[in-house]
Design a protein around this motif. Structure first.
Motif, short mmCIF file in Angstrom:
data_model
loop_
_atom_site.label_atom_id
_atom_site.label_comp_id
_atom_site.label_asym_id
_atom_site.label_seq_id
_atom_site.Cartn_x
_atom_site.Cartn_y
_atom_site.Cartn_z
N GLU A 64 22.11 -13.27 -33.66
CA GLU A 64 20.94 -13.33 -34.52
C GLU A 64 21.34 -13.92 -35.87
OE1 GLU A 64 19.45 -9.37 -35.19
OE2 GLU A 64 21.42 -8.62 -35.74
N ILE A 65 20.34 -14.37 -36.59
CA ILE A 65 20.58 -14.88 -37.93
C ILE A 65 20.49 -13.71 -38.89
CG2 ILE A 65 19.75 -16.45 -39.73
CD1 ILE A 65 20.81 -17.85 -37.20
N ALA A 66 21.50 -13.59 -39.75
CA ALA A 66 21.55 -12.47 -40.69
C ALA A 66 21.81 -13.01 -42.09
CB ALA A 66 22.66 -11.50 -40.29
N GLU A 67 21.40 -12.26 -43.07
CA GLU A 67 21.68 -12.63 -44.46
C GLU A 67 23.18 -12.50 -44.72
OE1 GLU A 67 19.69 -13.86 -46.85
OE2 GLU A 67 18.01 -13.84 -45.46
N SER A 68 23.74 -13.49 -45.37
CA SER A 68 25.15 -13.45 -45.73
C SER A 68 25.33 -12.53 -46.92
CB SER A 68 25.64 -14.86 -46.08
OG SER A 68 26.95 -14.82 -46.57
N LYS A 69 26.44 -11.82 -46.97
CA LYS A 69 26.71 -10.94 -48.10
C LYS A 69 27.28 -11.71 -49.28
CE LYS A 69 27.07 -6.88 -45.32
NZ LYS A 69 27.84 -6.06 -44.48
#
Length: 71
Positions: A64-69
């Motif tokens: 899945e596409i996730a927000e980068s930290k």
């Protein structure tokens, strides 16, 4: 910035009671590719399809596409 996450893949592998090394051998992916997956780095769509065929699932079931930290 958005980034790919393979957390769903590791959950599926655990549900199948398989180690990551065993999974790598059965799917016939290289150790370098497994490292990329472990580090949530991009791998080719061909590899993702190979994984999905092995696990009998869809792409959204393994990544899945996730927000980068990172900022």
């Amino acid at each position: 910035m958005r980034k790919i996450s393979y957390k769903k893949l590791w959950v599926k592998i655990a549900e199948n009671e398989m180690s990551r090394a065993e999974f790598r051998k059965k799917v016939e992916i290289s150790p370098n590719t497994l490292t990329k997956l472990n580090q949530n780095e991009n791998v080719s769509l061909e590899i993702i399809i190979k994984i999905c065929e092995f696990l009998n699932c869809d792409i959204g079931d393994v990544c899945e596409i996730a927000e980068s930290k990172e900022g």
